[in-house]
Write a protein that holds these residues in place. Structure first.
Motif, PDB file in Angstrom:
ATOM      1  N   MET A   7      -0.577   9.002  -7.756  1.00  0.00           N
ATOM      2  CA  MET A   7      -0.316   7.598  -6.925  1.00  0.00           C
ATOM      3  C   MET A   7       0.172   7.032  -5.399  1.00  0.00           C
ATOM      4  SD  MET A   7      -0.073   5.142  -9.974  1.00  0.00           S
ATOM      5  CE  MET A   7      -2.163   6.292 -10.261  1.00  0.00           C
ATOM      6  N   SER A   8       0.934   8.250  -5.175  1.00  0.00           N
ATOM      7  CA  SER A   8       0.776   7.959  -3.211  1.00  0.00           C
ATOM      8  C   SER A   8      -0.542   7.569  -2.790  1.00  0.00           C
ATOM      9  CB  SER A   8       2.190   9.233  -2.648  1.00  0.00           C
ATOM     10  OG  SER A   8       0.882  10.733  -3.491  1.00  0.00           O
ATOM     11  N   GLY A   9      -1.976   8.289  -2.673  1.00  0.00           N
ATOM     12  CA  GLY A   9      -2.413   8.142  -2.614  1.00  0.00           C
ATOM     13  C   GLY A   9      -3.329   6.287  -2.352  1.00  0.00           C
ATOM     14  N   MET A  10      -2.238   5.831  -3.442  1.00  0.00           N
ATOM     15  CA  MET A  10      -2.335   4.098  -2.554  1.00  0.00           C
ATOM     16  C   MET A  10      -1.728   3.642  -1.954  1.00  0.00           C
ATOM     17  SD  MET A  10      -1.862   2.023  -6.613  1.00  0.00           S
ATOM     18  CE  MET A  10      -0.885   3.167  -7.012  1.00  0.00           C
ATOM     19  N   SER A  11      -0.336   5.000  -0.506  1.00  0.00           N
ATOM     20  CA  SER A  11      -0.357   4.085   0.278  1.00  0.00           C
ATOM     21  C   SER A  11      -0.778   4.028   1.779  1.00  0.00           C
ATOM     22  CB  SER A  11       0.644   5.102   0.743  1.00  0.00           C
ATOM     23  OG  SER A  11       0.498   6.781   0.079  1.00  0.00           O
ATOM     24  N   THR A  12      -1.983   5.290   1.462  1.00  0.00           N
ATOM     25  CA  THR A  12      -3.150   5.156   2.430  1.00  0.00           C
ATOM     26  C   THR A  12      -3.576   3.789   3.263  1.00  0.00           C
ATOM     27  OG1 THR A  12      -4.538   5.515   1.376  1.00  0.00           O
ATOM     28  CG2 THR A  12      -3.412   7.579   2.013  1.00  0.00           C
ATOM     29  N   THR A  13      -3.193   2.302   2.342  1.00  0.00           N
ATOM     30  CA  THR A  13      -3.873   0.945   2.389  1.00  0.00           C
ATOM     31  C   THR A  13      -2.480   0.225   2.878  1.00  0.00           C
ATOM     32  OG1 THR A  13      -3.014   0.548   0.411  1.00  0.00           O
ATOM     33  CG2 THR A  13      -5.285   1.435   0.406  1.00  0.00           C
ATOM     34  N   THR A  14      -1.084   1.221   2.892  1.00  0.00           N
ATOM     35  CA  THR A  14       0.001   0.807   3.565  1.00  0.00           C
ATOM     36  C   THR A  14       0.131   0.428   4.902  1.00  0.00           C
ATOM     37  OG1 THR A  14       1.277   1.742   2.855  1.00  0.00           O
ATOM     38  CG2 THR A  14       1.389  -0.084   1.189  1.00  0.00           C
ATOM     39  N   THR A  15      -0.647   1.213   5.447  1.00  0.00           N
ATOM     40  CA  THR A  15      -0.599   1.991   7.645  1.00  0.00           C
ATOM     41  C   THR A  15      -1.879   1.889   7.794  1.00  0.00           C
ATOM     42  OG1 THR A  15       0.269   3.072   8.909  1.00  0.00           O
ATOM     43  CG2 THR A  15      -0.680   4.416   7.200  1.00  0.00           C
ATOM     44  N   SER A  16      -1.835   1.575   9.436  1.00  0.00           N
ATOM     45  CA  SER A  16      -2.863   1.946   9.850  1.00  0.00           C
ATOM     46  C   SER A  16      -3.294   3.678  10.929  1.00  0.00           C
ATOM     47  CB  SER A  16      -2.866   0.823  10.886  1.00  0.00           C
ATOM     48  OG  SER A  16      -1.983   1.986  11.761  1.00  0.00           O
ATOM     49  N   ASN A  17      -2.247   4.491  10.472  1.00  0.00           N
ATOM     50  CA  ASN A  17      -2.134   6.306  10.878  1.00  0.00           C
ATOM     51  C   ASN A  17      -2.409   6.247   9.754  1.00  0.00           C
ATOM     52  OD1 ASN A  17      -1.027   7.978  11.595  1.00  0.00           O
ATOM     53  ND2 ASN A  17       1.248   7.301  11.986  1.00  0.00           N
ATOM     54  N   ALA A  18      -3.627   6.546   9.634  1.00  0.00           N
ATOM     55  CA  ALA A  18      -5.074   7.671   8.598  1.00  0.00           C
ATOM     56  C   ALA A  18      -3.751   9.106   8.770  1.00  0.00           C
ATOM     57  CB  ALA A  18      -6.230   7.535   8.361  1.00  0.00           C
TER      58      ALA A  18
END
Length: 96
Positions: A25-36
């Motif tokens: 589920m932490s994979g969804m966190s990639t959409t919450t920041t521009s710092n990839a």
């Protein structure tokens, strides 16, 4: 020491599936920041937590079997480093 390993085994059996779910589920966190790079590091830490828990559990039993109790103590608590790193990263999440 053996009781601690038994308790660690029981806890790992219960927590490894939850840690795997957390990692997936932490994979969804990639959409919450521009710092990839930061988001990808966070996902990588969380995805390796279940593997670390399993490897450290096995290594703890092996260390106990070869009479290295101090090493067994250290090894069974190593996955806490992953949890601490993940919580620190959550606390310092970069704003968009």
């Amino acid at each position: 020491m053996k009781l601690l390993l038994i308790l660690d085994t029981a806890a790992s059996v219960l927590l490894i599936p939850l840690a795997l779910f957390w990692g997936l589920m932490s994979g969804m966190s990639t959409t919450t920041t521009s710092n990839a790079a930061f988001a990808n590091a966070y996902v990588l830490i969380n995805l390796t937590l279940p593997v670390a828990m399993l490897v450290c559990l096995i290594a703890g039993w092996i260390a106990f079997a070869v009479r290295r109790e101090r090493i067994a103590w250290i090894v069974i608590f190593l996955p806490l480093l992953w949890v601490v790193a993940s919580v620190v990263m959550m606390a310092n999440w970069p704003a968009t």
